[in-house]
Design an enzyme around this catalytic site. Structure first.
Site, PDB file in Angstrom:
ATOM      1  N   LYS A  17       0.833  -1.204   0.000  1.00  0.00           N
ATOM      2  CA  LYS A  17       0.000   0.000   0.000  1.00  0.00           C
ATOM      3  C   LYS A  17       0.876   1.265   0.000  1.00  0.00           C
ATOM      4  CE  LYS A  17      -3.884  -2.427   2.070  1.00  0.00           C
ATOM      5  NZ  LYS A  17      -4.750  -2.699   3.223  1.00  0.00           N
ATOM      6  N   GLN A  28      -4.895  -1.147   9.391  1.00  0.00           N
ATOM      7  CA  GLN A  28      -4.747  -2.468   8.795  1.00  0.00           C
ATOM      8  C   GLN A  28      -5.348  -3.537   9.704  1.00  0.00           C
ATOM      9  OE1 GLN A  28      -3.697  -3.107   5.710  1.00  0.00           O
ATOM     10  NE2 GLN A  28      -3.906  -5.320   5.958  1.00  0.00           N
ATOM     11  N   ASP A  32     -11.120   2.991   3.605  1.00  0.00           N
ATOM     12  CA  ASP A  32     -11.457   1.567   3.506  1.00  0.00           C
ATOM     13  C   ASP A  32     -12.957   1.372   3.296  1.00  0.00           C
ATOM     14  OD1 ASP A  32      -9.515  -0.452   3.522  1.00  0.00           O
ATOM     15  OD2 ASP A  32      -8.986  -0.029   5.600  1.00  0.00           O
TER      16      ASP A  32
HETATM   17  N1  GUN Z   1      -6.919  -6.619   5.852  1.00  0.00           N
HETATM   18  C1  GUN Z   1      -7.242  -7.394   4.783  1.00  0.00           C
HETATM   19  N2  GUN Z   1      -7.830  -6.646   3.820  1.00  0.00           N
HETATM   20  C2  GUN Z   1      -7.886  -5.389   4.286  1.00  0.00           C
HETATM   21  C3  GUN Z   1      -8.377  -4.165   3.746  1.00  0.00           C
HETATM   22  O1  GUN Z   1      -8.903  -4.081   2.632  1.00  0.00           O
HETATM   23  N3  GUN Z   1      -8.238  -3.077   4.553  1.00  0.00           N
HETATM   24  C4  GUN Z   1      -7.692  -3.138   5.790  1.00  0.00           C
HETATM   25  N4  GUN Z   1      -7.623  -2.018   6.500  1.00  0.00           N
HETATM   26  N5  GUN Z   1      -7.232  -4.253   6.319  1.00  0.00           N
HETATM   27  C5  GUN Z   1      -7.329  -5.364   5.569  1.00  0.00           C
END
Ligand code: GUN
Length: 295
Positions: A51, A95, A118
């Protein structure tokens, strides 16, 4: 046929890079994503790295907030509140998963909806259902982009979503039944009786279970479109890392044969990251009082 995520995700990132440059010219700063990472979950470490790399590729800034595994729920909430009021931060990503002692829903509920890139907050999920302007969760958004990229029609199609998570299952089901997509959506889950019956009638199957190879090609139509959201780590001694990534879906022909299937890795996961860049840009623009189309 394989529906690779590479080309569509690169196309999304190229667009984001162009707009991000315009944003910086207009507002003398880059759009900025705060990445909150608690602990050191190995899979999350990879996702977080990807990311941040995508932020750099698209000309966006990132603020790294790395926190100890043992941080209290209250202290984490205080961090989130500080990011909400930080005028240099456009998007906040916490996350997941979080350590077991932390109530995930409670923490997420403190992220201000405008910065919730998100799209997990009650406000943004609510807006999805009422079809108001909000921020759409990244994986579902990426799946829609991928379907469009490969000209996969959803109008009048039977779509079966397997898995009812807040991150993928629920929002993708809601998006596909909207008038602009017009699919007939069935949401299946762990208590669904006779999953085979639903899968056999599906034109498009979205596998979002989170268990390696739980759905196999003999369970779906010969020419189905299969969107595999699973990224499951399975032990593999032949790999340097000691594990291999497997999707939720299992098929034999390397190129998917008559199926149209997204590979794992290299499919939906790439789309999730690119969508996050798009959401960060949208959030940044809205904070400046414009839409990204106005840049
Ligand atoms: N963990 C697995 N997929 C995601 C996601 O799309 N966003 C976040 N914040 N954590 C995750």
């Amino acid at each position: 046929m394989l529906l690779s995520g590479k080309e569509p995700s690169n196309s999304m990132k190229r667009d984001a890079a162009v707009l991000s440059e315009k944003f910086e010219k207009n507002f003398s700063r880059k759009p900025c994503l705060a990445v909150v990472f608690v602990g050191s979950n190995p899979a999350s470490t990879v996702y977080v790295r990807n990311k941040k790399k995508a932020c750099e590729e698209t000309g966006m800034g990132h603020l790294d907030v790395d926190l100890d595994e043992n941080i209290s729920e209250e202290a984490l909430i205080e961090k989130v509140k500080a990011l909400n009021s930080d005028s240099n931060v456009d998007g906040i990503l916490v996350q997941l998963p979080l350590p077991k002692h932390i109530n995930v829903s409670r923490v997420l509920s403190y992220i201000s909806a405008e910065k919730d890139v998100d799209g997990f907050s009650a406000e943004n999920l609510g807006k999805l259902l009422t079809e108001e302007k909000g921020l759409v969760a990244c994986t579902p958004k990426g799946i829609l982009y991928l379907l469009d990229y490969y000209n996969i029609e959803t109008e009048g199609k039977n779509v079966v979503v397997v898995g009812r998570s807040r991150i993928v299952g629920k929002p993708i089901a809601a998006l596909l039944e909207q008038k602009c997509r017009n699919a007939t959506v069935t949401l299946c889950h762990s208590s669904t009786k006779n999953l085979d019956f639903y899968l056999k009638n599906a034109d498009i199957v979205i596998c979002a279970v989170g268990k390696a190879h739980v759905i196999s090609e003999d369970m779906v139509k010969k020419d189905a479109v299969v969107i595999d959201v699973g990224t499951n780590r399975v032990p593999d001694a032949s790999k340097k890392s000691g594990y291999a990534l497997q999707g939720d879906f299992c098929y034999s022909a390397e190129d998917g044969g008559d199926l149209k299937v997204t590979p794992v890795p290299g499919g939906v996961g790439l789309m999730t990251v690119s969508s996050l860049m798009d959401n960060t840009l949208i959030a940044a623009c809205r904070r400046m009082g414009i839409e990204k189309e106005d840049l």
